[in-house]
Design a protein around this motif. Structure first.
Motif, PDB file in Angstrom:
ATOM      1  N   TYR A  87       7.798  18.179  29.214  1.00  0.00           N
ATOM      2  CA  TYR A  87       7.865  18.146  27.753  1.00  0.00           C
ATOM      3  C   TYR A  87       9.317  18.357  27.328  1.00  0.00           C
ATOM      4  O   TYR A  87       9.866  19.442  27.529  1.00  0.00           O
ATOM      5  N   HIS A  89      10.897  18.883  24.632  1.00  0.00           N
ATOM      6  CA  HIS A  89      11.276  19.854  23.601  1.00  0.00           C
ATOM      7  C   HIS A  89      10.957  21.286  24.002  1.00  0.00           C
ATOM      8  O   HIS A  89      11.045  22.183  23.181  1.00  0.00           O
ATOM      9  N   MET A  90      10.574  21.482  25.263  1.00  0.00           N
ATOM     10  CA  MET A  90      10.271  22.846  25.706  1.00  0.00           C
ATOM     11  C   MET A  90      11.184  23.231  26.861  1.00  0.00           C
ATOM     12  O   MET A  90      11.579  22.381  27.655  1.00  0.00           O
ATOM     13  N   TYR A  98       2.753  26.136  29.699  1.00  0.00           N
ATOM     14  CA  TYR A  98       1.965  25.459  28.651  1.00  0.00           C
ATOM     15  C   TYR A  98       0.463  25.506  28.941  1.00  0.00           C
ATOM     16  O   TYR A  98      -0.338  25.816  28.063  1.00  0.00           O
ATOM     17  N   LEU A 102      -2.367  27.289  26.624  1.00  0.00           N
ATOM     18  CA  LEU A 102      -3.530  26.592  26.066  1.00  0.00           C
ATOM     19  C   LEU A 102      -4.819  27.343  26.380  1.00  0.00           C
ATOM     20  O   LEU A 102      -5.767  27.310  25.614  1.00  0.00           O
TER      21      LEU A 102
ATOM     22  N   ALA B 172      -0.238  16.677  29.245  1.00  0.00           N
ATOM     23  CA  ALA B 172      -0.753  17.737  28.374  1.00  0.00           C
ATOM     24  C   ALA B 172      -2.271  17.831  28.479  1.00  0.00           C
ATOM     25  O   ALA B 172      -2.835  18.926  28.500  1.00  0.00           O
ATOM     26  N   VAL B 181      -4.721  17.961  20.248  1.00  0.00           N
ATOM     27  CA  VAL B 181      -3.743  19.031  20.495  1.00  0.00           C
ATOM     28  C   VAL B 181      -2.497  18.452  21.157  1.00  0.00           C
ATOM     29  O   VAL B 181      -1.365  18.814  20.820  1.00  0.00           O
ATOM     30  N   ALA B 182      -2.699  17.519  22.096  1.00  0.00           N
ATOM     31  CA  ALA B 182      -1.550  16.881  22.749  1.00  0.00           C
ATOM     32  C   ALA B 182      -0.708  16.138  21.714  1.00  0.00           C
ATOM     33  O   ALA B 182       0.522  16.183  21.733  1.00  0.00           O
ATOM     34  N   GLN B 185       1.033  19.011  19.491  1.00  0.00           N
ATOM     35  CA  GLN B 185       2.004  19.916  20.110  1.00  0.00           C
ATOM     36  C   GLN B 185       3.066  19.197  20.942  1.00  0.00           C
ATOM     37  O   GLN B 185       4.157  19.722  21.123  1.00  0.00           O
ATOM     38  N   ILE B 186       2.730  18.027  21.475  1.00  0.00           N
ATOM     39  CA  ILE B 186       3.692  17.352  22.357  1.00  0.00           C
ATOM     40  C   ILE B 186       4.289  16.122  21.684  1.00  0.00           C
ATOM     41  O   ILE B 186       5.510  15.966  21.615  1.00  0.00           O
ATOM     42  N   PRO B 189       6.219  16.653  17.728  1.00  0.00           N
ATOM     43  CA  PRO B 189       7.588  17.183  17.721  1.00  0.00           C
ATOM     44  C   PRO B 189       8.613  16.165  18.229  1.00  0.00           C
ATOM     45  O   PRO B 189       9.749  16.153  17.773  1.00  0.00           O
TER      46      PRO B 189
END
Lengths: 355, 276
Positions: A87, A89-90, A98, A102, B172, B181-182, B185-186, B189
């Motif tokens: 990811y 942005h993480m 992650y 969750l 994800a 949710v994916a 949150q992924i 953004p």
């Protein structure tokens, strides 16, 4: 950890069939490698196990439980992607945690799991970095860390090393093997690289055209390939083949090439005299001998340092020989070779192995 | 690469010429807005008046209906931008990621809506909105603007989603997320540049729209500023100074908005141009 059962799995995209009925039982803790050329269906099979592709027909069981209709999140498996799929942005730590976040794990549990995985993979100094600030090898490690952090039932690897350079690939290959030794986690690994398959697998599943060609330990596939496809795919440089007719005379047999040359071979049961057949021998099994039975014209020499790959022509048929004899760097225009009978593989007209 | 200084200078001059050409009308707007009325016609063509004044601004803010127009425009453009972006994000994601039966026809229909000149649609839309009581109302304008901007914005958002590898959502989902949710949150953004670009595009389109605002709105209470600008044109004269001052003021929110999102916008418009 868990066993995975795959029963007569089929997959079609629209009307186009990709997998034609695959059966496979993967034991708890086993490292299975699916190997084959592009388009053989190996990645599709892996994605079906992950839940990313729908199953057209057949059944997949993880730990005895049918998962055909379960979404990926409920299958409790982890996957390492070819692109790593970190990811962007993480941070590294957030990427790794992650899945635990969750699942609403406690802060302490997350910290210890991420810490443990980071220590195992040498990622501690990188935990605060973003993926774009990492090298290819480091990204690969983070992707592995993300998978091991939550101790899933099985690990799936989709060509995880193909984006790395050769040296790094070698190193990561060994690390994956070591990791598997530590965790003893059920793993399914997809690759088109037969070296990765040979070095990593407990058992290899060789696939071609949506069909399992052979299932067995790496050495079984190397020593006794079940058909021409496996014979040609496993081993590097690839096996040499001679097409001809299988002729029996008394208690010995020959393969007659199209130009009439007879190559003596061991007599096989279950193959009729006069039928078409293909003879195979690995480059490393051809014996160089001054009084050898066959003359080979030398076309090209490729020194690899470890040995020499010689491109030669025998009776008009191109073939390769692997030798560690340094005198062969300058062999002259022709050499003499023997094809030892116990190293020969024979395949019938349908390409199936005959013993 | 070594660049030759002459070529560099020519290159810079060409850019400068373009910028001057593009910005000159804006400069003229500013110039007229600070020129006192008595100098407007008496000084001939000058680049800057001999005396400047902010009287026009003061008048526009204090004595005209301009603050109302301004507020109306902000409400209409802001609501349109937000509504369109939310709808276009969801629709663009669906077009980018899902296979469904009528997909081809939906895309084709959305393209068809972009083919007609808006003028053709003024009468039917007026006919439809009138019995619903949506003429002469800001809500009506927001609905019309939203309807007209959603197709293009959807294609825009779709291209941004197409640029994000599918592996990320799949990772994800394997990590334990549902598809939604994916997405939240992924994927979302990572689409911020795209969202900023869409917001900016729709905001400016709604901010400066004149045709529908003119046709659907009568009376100052619900006028947006492009319509409002016309109130400076009276039967016998045009009050250029006040009109230009109002124009300069109207530019401010658009400029602020782009200042806020420009960081994302530059990323957004070049996204996918190179392999990351």
């Amino acid at each position: 950890m868990a066993s995975i059962d795959i029963q007569s799995i089929r997959k079609s995209f629209g009307t186009f069939p990709v997998l034609h009925g695959v059966d496979l039982t993967i034991r708890d803790g086993e490292f299975i490698v699916l190997v084959g050329p592009s388009g053989c269906g190996k990645s599709t099979l892996l994605r079906m196990i992950a839940g990313l592709e729908e199953v057209t027909s057949g059944e997949i069981r993880i730990d005895g439980k049918r998962v055909n209709d379960l979404p990926p999140k409920d299958r409790d498996i982890a996957m390492v992607f070819q692109s790593y799929a970190l990811y962007p942005h993480m941070s590294v730590a957030d990427n790794m945690s992650y899945s635990l976040r969750l699942r609403r794990s406690t802060k302490e549990k997350i910290a210890s799991a991420v810490g443990g995985a980071a220590a195992k993979l040498g990622l501690e100094p990188l935990l605060e970095r973003r993926p774009r600030a990492l090298s290819g090898g480091q990204r690969q490690r983070v992707a592995m860390g993300r998978a091991i952090v939550r101790q899933p039932k099985a690990f799936l690897f989709d060509e995880p090393l193909s984006n790395l350079d050769a040296r790094l690939r070698e190193q990561m290959r060994a690390e994956i093997k070591k990791l598997h030794g530590d965790l003893r986690a059920t793993s399914i690994y997809v690759t088109h690289d037969q070296i990765e398959a040979m070095t990593l697998a407990d058992r290899i599943v060789a696939m071609h055209g949506g069909i399992v060609q052979q299932l067995g330990s790496p050495l079984e596939l190397y020593d006794r390939p079940a058909n021409l496809f496996v014979a040609g795919f496993i081993g590097s440089p690839g096996m040499n083949f001679f097409e001809g007719r299988y002729l029996v005379s008394g208690d010995h047999a020959d393969l007659r090439l199209s130009n009439g040359t007879m190559l003596p071979i061991r007599k096989r049961e279950g193959l009729e005299s006069g039928s078409a057949a293909t003879l195979g021998i690995r480059p490393e099994h051809v014996v160089l001998a001054d009084n050898g039975a066959l003359e080979a014209g030398v076309d090209l020499i490729e020194p690899t340092g470890f040995g020499i790959i010689m491109h030669v022509t025998i009776h008009g048929i191109p073939m390769k020989i692997f030798s560690q004899d340094r005198r062969m760097l300058k062999p002259g225009p022709a050499i003499r070779v023997d094809l030892p009978q116990d190293r020969l593989h024979l395949f019938d007209s349908e390409g199936k192995r005959v013993d | 690469m070594r660049s030759r200084p002459v070529l560099t200078i020519l290159h810079r001059l060409a850019i400068l010429a373009y910028i001057v050409f593009a910005l000159f009308p804006l400069f003229w707007l500013l110039k007229v807005s600070v020129t006192p009325n008595d100098l407007l016609y008496s000084e001939g063509v000058r680049m800057w008046p001999s005396r400047t004044t902010f009287d026009h601004y003061a008048f526009v803010i204090a004595h005209s209906a301009f603050p109302t127009f301004f507020k109306n425009s902000l409400i209409v453009a802001g609501s349109t931008a937000i509504t369109v972006t939310v709808l276009a994000s969801l629709a663009g994601y669906a077009l980018s990621r899902f296979q469904f039966r009528a997909k081809y026809w939906i895309v084709a229909l959305m393209l068809v809506t972009q083919m007609f000149p808006l003028v053709m649609l003024v009468a039917p839309i007026f006919k439809m909105l009138s019995p619903l009581g949506l003429t002469n109302s800001l809500t009506g304008l927001v609905i019309v603007y939203t309807a007209f901007n959603v197709p293009f914005a959807t294609f825009l958002m779709q291209s941004f989603f197409d640029g994000i590898p599918k592996d990320l959502e799949e990772a994800a989902m394997i990590d334990g997320a549902t598809q939604f949710v994916a997405f939240r949150q992924i994927i979302l953004p990572l689409t911020l540049p795209g969202i900023a670009a869409t917001l900016g595009f729709v905001f400016t389109a709604a901010w400066s729209e004149l045709l529908f605002a003119l046709m659907l709105i009568s009376g100052n209470d619900a006028s947006t500023f492009p319509v409002g600008l016309l109130t400076f044109v009276s039967k016998f004269s045009v009050d250029f100074g006040q009109m230009m001052a109002a124009g300069v003021l109207a530019l401010i929110p658009a400029c602020l908005f782009f200042l806020l999102i420009q960081r994302y916008l530059v990323q957004g418009l070049t996204a996918g141009a190179v392999k990351g």
